[in-house]
Scaffold this motif. Structure first.
Motif, PDB file in Angstrom:
ATOM      1  N   UNK A 133       0.843  -1.190   0.000  1.00 48.61           N
ATOM      2  CA  UNK A 133       0.000   0.000   0.000  1.00 48.61           C
ATOM      3  C   UNK A 133       0.880   1.242   0.000  1.00 48.61           C
ATOM      4  N   UNK A 134       1.413   1.579  -1.169  1.00 51.07           N
ATOM      5  CA  UNK A 134       2.325   2.713  -1.286  1.00 51.07           C
ATOM      6  C   UNK A 134       1.620   4.037  -1.017  1.00 51.07           C
ATOM      7  N   UNK A 135       0.344   4.147  -1.415  1.00 53.62           N
ATOM      8  CA  UNK A 135      -0.374   5.401  -1.203  1.00 53.62           C
ATOM      9  C   UNK A 135      -0.585   5.644   0.281  1.00 53.62           C
ATOM     10  N   UNK A 178      -6.488   5.493  10.909  1.00 48.92           N
ATOM     11  CA  UNK A 178      -6.592   4.085  10.555  1.00 48.92           C
ATOM     12  C   UNK A 178      -7.360   3.897   9.260  1.00 48.92           C
ATOM     13  N   UNK A 179      -7.165   2.751   8.627  1.00 54.16           N
ATOM     14  CA  UNK A 179      -8.030   2.346   7.530  1.00 54.16           C
ATOM     15  C   UNK A 179      -9.367   1.889   8.119  1.00 54.16           C
ATOM     16  N   UNK A 180     -10.269   1.423   7.266  1.00 54.66           N
ATOM     17  CA  UNK A 180     -11.624   1.111   7.711  1.00 54.66           C
ATOM     18  C   UNK A 180     -11.895  -0.383   7.754  1.00 54.66           C
ATOM     19  N   UNK A 216     -10.581   5.046   4.305  1.00 51.31           N
ATOM     20  CA  UNK A 216     -10.904   3.739   3.712  1.00 51.31           C
ATOM     21  C   UNK A 216      -9.969   3.419   2.560  1.00 51.31           C
ATOM     22  N   UNK A 217      -9.564   2.147   2.488  1.00 49.64           N
ATOM     23  CA  UNK A 217      -8.673   1.707   1.436  1.00 49.64           C
ATOM     24  C   UNK A 217      -9.461   0.944   0.372  1.00 49.64           C
ATOM     25  N   UNK A 218      -8.964   0.906  -0.853  1.00 51.09           N
ATOM     26  CA  UNK A 218      -9.673   0.175  -1.916  1.00 51.09           C
ATOM     27  C   UNK A 218      -9.740  -1.322  -1.587  1.00 51.09           C
ATOM     28  N   UNK A 219     -10.949  -1.844  -1.528  1.00 54.05           N
ATOM     29  CA  UNK A 219     -11.183  -3.260  -1.264  1.00 54.05           C
ATOM     30  C   UNK A 219     -12.316  -3.739  -2.164  1.00 54.05           C
TER      31      UNK A 219
END
Length: 319
Positions: free
Chosen positions: A186-188, A229-231, A250-253
Motif C-alpha cells: 500500500x504505497x499510497x 486508521x483504515x476502515x 478507507x482503502x480500496x477493497x
C-alpha cells in the motif's frame, strides 16, 4: 465439535476467531493456511491447509478459470493445492456438528454438500454478485460483525474486538497520533502518512504497520489523542473499544467494503473520514478529530464476541 474455516488473506479473520472462540462451548477445530498461532485457546485444534493461490509451476492460478464463469470466487482448475485443501476439509467435515466459515463461498458450499450446518461470517459492501448470494442462501445463518438491523438469517452482532472489556492502559496524551495499518503493497497509504507527519510539526506520531507491527497495540490506542486508521472491521472495532477519536481513511477493497464502513462511521458521527492522498490538510483533519466526542457504544463492541458465539452455538444445536 465445531469446525472453523479461517481465511488466510490478512490477519483480520484470525483475530476475529481468537476473540470469539473463548465464548464458544466445546471443542473447535480450526482449518486455515495461516500458521498456528501461539495463543490458541484451550480445546482448540489447528489444521494447516495447503495454499490455493501459489504458482505450482503451471502459471498464476488466477488465470486458471478460478471463478467458474462467475459462479464462484476461487476454484482454479488443475491447482493441486486447492484440490488438496478442499479434500482435507471434506475428510474432517463428517466429524463436525456445524461449520463456521470466515469467509469462503466454496467452503460454505462444500460443508452444505456434506450435510453440515453453516454459520457464515460476512463482510460489509455491495455483495450482490452470484457467489455471495449463493453463499448466503446455503448458510443457515450469516453473522455480520458490525452494527445494523437484523434480517432473515442475518445477525448483526456489533464490532468484534480482542480488546472488548479491557481496562484502559492510560489516558490520551495531547497531540499524540497513532497511525495504524498499511499493507506491504500500500504505497499510497505510506506516502499519505509520511505527508501527514511532515505537515504536522506540533504532533508526535507513532506508526504501526507491517514493518513496525505490535502484537498488542492497546497501550498505543489508549495513549493517542487521535488514531489514524483504515476502515477494516477489526481496526474499527479496536478503535471503538478504546473509545478513541479517529481519522478513518478507507482503502480500496473488493465490493467497496471499507467505503461502506467509513460511510457508516461518518453518518453516526464517530470519526472524521477522508481518502488517502498527498493533498490532505492534516492540520484541519487532526483538529476536527480532536474536537470529536464519539459515542462508540453505537458500534456495539461490548458483548459482540459473546453474541457471535451464541449465534454459532445456536447453529450447532440445530444440527
Amino acid at each position: 465439535m465445531i469446525g472453523w474455516y479461517v481465511h488466510h488473506h490478512g490477519m483480520g479473520h484470525l483475530t476475529r476467531m481468537l476473540a470469539v472462540r473463548p465464548h464458544v462451548p466445546g471443542p473447535v477445530t480450526v482449518l486455515s493456511s495461516l500458521p498456528r498461532p501461539v495463543d490458541l485457546p484451550a480445546d482448540t485444534e489447528w489444521v494447516l491447509l495447503e495454499r490455493d493461490d501459489a504458482d505450482e509451476g503451471g502459471g498464476d492460478p488466477a488465470g486458471a478459470e478460478p471463478t467458474a464463469s462467475g459462479l464462484l470466487h476461487w476454484a482454479p482448475v488443475g491447482h493441486g493445492g486447492h484440490a488438496r485443501r478442499l479434500a482435507a476439509i471434506a475428510a474432517l467435515l463428517p466429524s463436525f456438528e456445524a461449520m463456521v466459515v470466515d469467509v469462503s463461498v466454496e467452503v460454505t458450499m462444500l460443508a452444505r454438500l456434506l450435510g453440515r450446518r453453516v454459520a457464515l461470517v460476512v463482510q460489509p459492501g455491495e455483495r450482490i454478485d452470484e457467489p455471495h448470494v449463493l453463499g448466503r442462501r446455503l448458510a443457515d445463518l450469516a453473522i455480520a460483525p458490525w452494527p445494523g438491523d437484523d434480517g432473515p438469517g442475518l445477525v448483526h452482532v456489533g464490532g468484534i474486538s480482542r480488546f472488548a472489556g479491557r481496562s484502559r492502559a492510560s489516558e490520551p496524551t495531547p497531540s499524540r497520533v497513532l497511525a495504524l495499518g498499511g499493507g506491504a503493497r500500500d504505497d499510497l497509504w505510506r506516502a499519505t502518512i509520511e505527508h501527514a507527519m511532515e505537515g504536522t510539526p506540533g504532533w508526535e506520531w507513532e506508526v504501526l504497520d507491517h514493518e513496525r507491527w505490535s502484537p498488542d497495540p492497546w497501550a498505543s490506542l489508549c495513549g493517542a489523542e487521535v488514531v489514524v486508521t483504515a476502515a477494516g472491521q477489526n481496526a474499527i472495532a479496536d478503535v471503538a473499544a478504546a473509545g478513541a477519536r479517529a481519522v478513518v481513511l478507507p482503502r480500496p477493497r473488493p465490493f467497496d467494503e471499507q467505503e461502506r464502513t467509513a460511510a457508516a462511521l461518518a453518518r453516526r458521527g464517530l470519526a472524521i473520514t477522508a481518502h488517502a492522498s498527498a493533498e490532505l490538510d492534516w492540520t484541519d483533519l487532526l483538529a476536527r478529530a480532536r474536537a470529536l466526542r464519539p459515542d462508540w457504544s453505537q458500534w456495539r463492541v461490548d458483548g459482540a464476541a459473546e453474541r457471535a458465539a451464541a449465534a454459532i452455538d445456536g447453529v450447532r444445536r440445530t444440527a
